[in-house]
Motif scaffolding. Structure first.
Motif, short mmCIF file in Angstrom:
data_model
loop_
_atom_site.label_atom_id
_atom_site.label_comp_id
_atom_site.label_asym_id
_atom_site.label_seq_id
_atom_site.Cartn_x
_atom_site.Cartn_y
_atom_site.Cartn_z
N CYS A 1 0.52 -1.12 -0.03
CA CYS A 1 0.06 0.21 0.09
C CYS A 1 0.74 1.26 -0.04
CB CYS A 1 -0.83 0.02 1.14
SG CYS A 1 -2.18 -1.13 1.35
N LYS A 2 1.94 1.33 0.88
CA LYS A 2 2.86 2.53 0.94
C LYS A 2 3.45 2.70 -0.38
CE LYS A 2 3.61 1.71 5.85
NZ LYS A 2 4.71 1.26 6.71
N LEU A 3 3.76 1.55 -0.90
CA LEU A 3 4.69 1.78 -2.12
C LEU A 3 3.91 2.18 -3.51
CD1 LEU A 3 7.44 1.32 -3.60
CD2 LEU A 3 6.82 -1.21 -4.03
N CYS A 4 2.61 1.60 -3.30
CA CYS A 4 1.61 2.15 -4.37
C CYS A 4 1.49 3.60 -4.13
CB CYS A 4 0.41 1.31 -3.90
SG CYS A 4 -1.10 1.62 -5.10
N LYS A 5 1.20 3.89 -3.13
CA LYS A 5 0.72 5.42 -3.21
C LYS A 5 1.90 6.30 -3.28
CE LYS A 5 -1.48 8.59 0.14
NZ LYS A 5 -2.09 8.82 1.45
N GLY A 6 3.32 6.03 -2.79
CA GLY A 6 4.41 6.46 -3.17
C GLY A 6 4.72 6.75 -4.42
N LEU A 7 4.69 5.66 -5.17
CA LEU A 7 5.05 5.77 -6.86
C LEU A 7 3.91 6.45 -7.32
CD1 LEU A 7 5.90 1.98 -7.17
CD2 LEU A 7 7.31 3.78 -7.68
N LYS A 8 2.59 6.46 -7.17
CA LYS A 8 1.68 7.45 -7.67
C LYS A 8 2.05 8.90 -7.35
CE LYS A 8 -2.39 4.23 -7.92
NZ LYS A 8 -3.75 4.23 -7.36
N THR A 9 2.41 9.19 -6.25
CA THR A 9 2.58 10.52 -5.99
C THR A 9 4.10 11.24 -6.54
OG1 THR A 9 1.55 10.30 -3.71
CG2 THR A 9 2.97 12.05 -3.84
N ILE A 10 4.88 10.41 -6.81
CA ILE A 10 6.10 10.69 -7.33
C ILE A 10 6.04 10.81 -9.11
CG2 ILE A 10 7.54 10.27 -5.72
CD1 ILE A 10 8.64 7.67 -7.42
N GLY A 11 4.91 10.47 -9.44
CA GLY A 11 4.44 10.73 -10.85
C GLY A 11 4.35 9.36 -11.70
N LEU A 12 4.47 8.02 -11.04
CA LEU A 12 4.30 6.98 -11.81
C LEU A 12 2.95 6.89 -12.67
CD1 LEU A 12 5.34 3.60 -11.53
CD2 LEU A 12 3.21 3.84 -11.79
N LYS A 13 2.81 6.68 -13.80
CA LYS A 13 1.68 6.70 -14.60
C LYS A 13 1.10 5.37 -15.25
CE LYS A 13 2.24 11.36 -16.88
NZ LYS A 13 3.41 11.79 -16.24
N ASP A 14 -0.04 5.18 -15.25
CA ASP A 14 -0.36 3.70 -15.57
C ASP A 14 0.08 3.25 -16.90
OD1 ASP A 14 -2.36 1.57 -14.73
OD2 ASP A 14 -3.37 2.03 -16.70
N GLY A 15 0.98 1.94 -16.67
CA GLY A 15 1.63 1.44 -17.95
C GLY A 15 2.90 1.71 -17.84
N ASP A 16 3.48 2.80 -16.77
CA ASP A 16 4.87 2.89 -17.07
C ASP A 16 5.91 1.73 -16.52
OD1 ASP A 16 4.70 5.43 -17.72
OD2 ASP A 16 5.13 6.43 -15.62
N CYS A 17 6.93 1.45 -17.09
CA CYS A 17 7.61 0.27 -16.75
C CYS A 17 8.66 0.81 -15.44
CB CYS A 17 8.59 -0.06 -17.96
SG CYS A 17 9.58 -1.73 -17.41
N VAL A 18 8.62 -0.03 -14.63
CA VAL A 18 9.66 -0.07 -13.20
C VAL A 18 10.52 -1.14 -13.17
CG1 VAL A 18 9.73 0.50 -11.00
CG2 VAL A 18 7.45 1.18 -12.23
N GLY A 19 11.77 -1.08 -13.27
CA GLY A 19 12.61 -1.94 -13.24
C GLY A 19 12.94 -2.47 -11.67
N ILE A 20 13.41 -3.74 -11.40
CA ILE A 20 13.98 -4.28 -10.54
C ILE A 20 15.42 -4.88 -10.57
CG2 ILE A 20 13.70 -5.89 -8.22
CD1 ILE A 20 10.69 -5.54 -8.79
N HIS A 21 16.54 -4.22 -10.35
CA HIS A 21 18.08 -4.92 -10.69
C HIS A 21 18.28 -5.24 -9.28
CE1 HIS A 21 21.46 -5.67 -13.00
NE2 HIS A 21 22.04 -4.81 -12.34
N SER A 22 18.26 -6.66 -8.98
CA SER A 22 18.57 -7.07 -7.90
C SER A 22 18.79 -8.57 -7.73
CB SER A 22 17.42 -6.76 -6.77
OG SER A 22 17.60 -7.37 -5.62
N TYR A 23 19.53 -9.13 -6.92
CA TYR A 23 19.45 -10.48 -6.64
C TYR A 23 18.40 -10.71 -5.69
CZ TYR A 23 24.48 -10.38 -8.07
OH TYR A 23 25.71 -10.18 -8.51
#
Length: 577
Positions: A64-86
């Motif tokens: 929930c926190k991450l969802c709200k945070g991403l929307k607030t900083i400007g993530l738009k529907d359909g934007d790609c978010v990468g995860i570069h991690s082990y």
């Protein structure tokens, strides 16, 4: 099983199990059974530090926190978010939080070089990135990691859209539980993921539930990297329905099991095989899931013994390592004792012979089942061996729920007799939507809705047997490698006039077939001798591509690369050299 007609014209074999697929968004589905379990029990656990864990309750709050945070900083529907991690216990949270916010997730291989990462981010059009700090100092990225701007300078990402996290992120987040900040402070270059979480420590259920509109099932959720059958890696578009359908199939197998199940994940969860087990299934079934960042033999064995692990996914190279370890210095009984808790091992990546299965089973409890699985990124898990009895046939298992298989001969004729070989074509609810920005390349989905895998197979006694490939793609340590990608790097050397790359078979110590990459090179100009040029070519490939794409089969010099009239490389002729 009788041959059954598909819903259209072509004949196919069908699964014995058909399960309803709920019309619901993936995030709501993932948490749909949470009330059936103790929501405060650790569900995602750091195997190296078990005090670092996530419960079902905290997973929901973090999403929930991450969802709200991403929307607030400007993530738009359909934007790609990468995860570069082990592998990391935060990965399921990131995965679900991004999708809850309307984004599309794309995981990248930590072994990628800057060249490969740049291609990956361009292919997926990545807008935001979560990167584990360990990946910033990876050996093959050292030149770019002298400062933390390598992602921005090499891959075109803005510093304010890249978020770091590490194994202390959750500890930091928990220490700020009493905060009530909901404003956004200026983010420093390459900010920490915990900064984003801290913006909304209260959180609320932010994702949009959808239980009625079937369009949600076809909404993209993941860009999954795949080599397809030719060329550079592509981004397969994976919708909500694909993941929900895979989870429904696995739930049907896992929920009826008696006793406490615990699983150890050491395979990369950005890959389609381990992702099905690690990201949603634990939340749906209450399975305690331990994460190791990556595979190290001794650590892996120790974790199985220490945490009494019952389930773990593997690939053939892991089985080979375990068998060799058991044989080394008479350690058979010691290894067997440490693996006694195992009850369910699923193996994918390449077919496993009965002889190798038998060697491996000698290291395990009699109650442990080794289950072969076969699938592709584009359609997920297609087959899985049952939990009853041990396989003695070398089959990759039975068709998974809701799956249909048709086999086609080289001229496109349908195979109708059990035991006859053909190209395996799959139709199921777990279907990709195509490749991003590529409308006609790669393996096709035909007019009847069947995906053409490029694998040769036959069907007999309700079981599927994989016999080979009809396409150029190679399987190296269970990773897909396109010969063309390696060839393109070699051809950048001005001293090379032409080249062709093939996979050659090699038998390792336990007797398992392994594939080595070999380059056949036509010399161009230059004064280097064959040995020095071969060394230079190997160095170039090692520096430009991930380690599993190295020329382990060597470099051979030839006068001419054999091609047909259309210019296609005749790789089968090279394998005879």
């Amino acid at each position: 099983m009788d041959l059954i007609p598909s819903s259209t014209r072509c004949w196919s074999w069908g699964s014995e199990t058909n399960l309803p697929i709920p019309v619901i968004d993936l995030v709501s589905f993932a948490f749909g059974r949470s009330s059936e379990y103790d929501e405060n029990r650790p569900i995602f656990i750091d195997a190296r530090n078990t005090s670092n864990f996530i419960t079902i309750r905290s997973a929901k709050a973090l999403v929930c926190k991450l969802c709200k945070g991403l929307k607030t900083i400007g993530l738009k529907d359909g934007d790609c978010v990468g995860i570069h991690s082990y592998n990391n216990i935060l990965t399921p949270v990131l995965f679900l939080g991004i999708i809850a916010a309307g984004g599309i997730v794309s995981g990248s291989n930590p072994a990628y070089t800057p060249r490969e990462l740049s291609h990956h981010f361009a292919t997926t059009n990545t807008k935001y990135l979560f990167v584990h700090r360990d990946c910033l100092n990876a050996k093959n990225q050292r030149e770019c990691a002298e400062n933390e701007a390598w992602l921005t300078s090499e891959c075109g990402l803005s510093p304010e859209t890249v978020f770091q996290f590490d194994d202390e992120t959750l500890i930091h987040a928990r220490s700020n539980q009493n905060s009530t900040r909901e404003d956004i402070s200026p983010l420093s270059p390459v900010p920490a993921f915990s900064d984003l979480l801290d913006l909304f420590v209260r959180g609320s259920q932010e994702w949009q539930h959808n239980h009625e509109d079937d369009k949600v099932l076809q909404k993209p959720a993941i860009y999954a990297t795949t080599s397809g059958t030719t060329g550079l890696p592509k981004a397969a578009v994976i919708p909500h329905q694909y993941i929900v359908a895979q989870a429904v199939m696995l739930e049907d197998q896992y929920r009826p099991r008696v006793g406490q199940i615990s699983q150890l994940i050491t395979l990369p969860v950005f890959h389609a095989f381990a992702a099905q087990l690690a990201l949603v299934l634990p939340l749906r079934t209450g399975i305690s899931t331990y994460f190791l960042p990556r595979f190290h033999l001794e650590e892996y064995i120790d974790c199985i013994s220490r945490f009494r692990i019952t389930d773990t996914p593997v690939v053939p190279p892991i089985i080979s390592s375990l068998v060799q370890c058991a044989k080394r210095n008479g350690k058979s009984e010691e290894i067997k004792n440490k693996l006694q808790s195992l009850r369910n091992i699923v193996c994918a990546g390449a077919p496993l012979s009965y002889a190798m299965q038998k060697q491996f089973c000698d290291c395990l409890s009699l109650q442990c089942h080794v289950r072969q699985c076969w699938g592709t990124t584009e359609v997920g898990w297609v087959t899985l061996w049952s939990m009853t009895g041990r396989d003695q046939t070398g089959s990759v298992g039975h068709l998974t729920a809701n799956t249909q298989l048709k086999l086609l001969t080289a001229d496109g004729t349908a195979v109708t007799n059990e035991g006859d070989e053909g190209e395996a074509c799959i139709r199921s609810p777990s279907m990709y939507l195509g490749y991003r920005n590529l409308s006609s390349s790669g393996p096709p989905v035909d007019a009847e809705g069947f995906y053409h895998t490029g694998d040769l197979a036959y069907y007999k006694d309700n079981k599927v047997f994989i016999t080979g490939r009809i396409k150029d793609i190679m399987k190296i340590k269970s990773w897909q490698v396109s010969p063309q990608e390696v060839e393109n790097v070699i051809l950048e050397d001005p001293r090379v006039a032409d080249c062709a790359v093939v996979g050659v078979t090699h038998e390792d110590e336990p007797g398992m077939d392994a594939t080595l990459i070999r380059a056949y090179v036509v010399r161009g100009g230059g004064q280097l001798g064959d040995e020095d040029l071969a060394s230079a070519i190997k160095t170039r490939v090692s520096s430009e591509l991930a380690s599993y794409k190295r020329l382990t089969g060597g470099v051979l010099f030839i006068d001419e690369v054999p091609r047909n009239a259309a210019g296609k490389i005749l790789r089968y002729k090279l394998r005879k050299f």
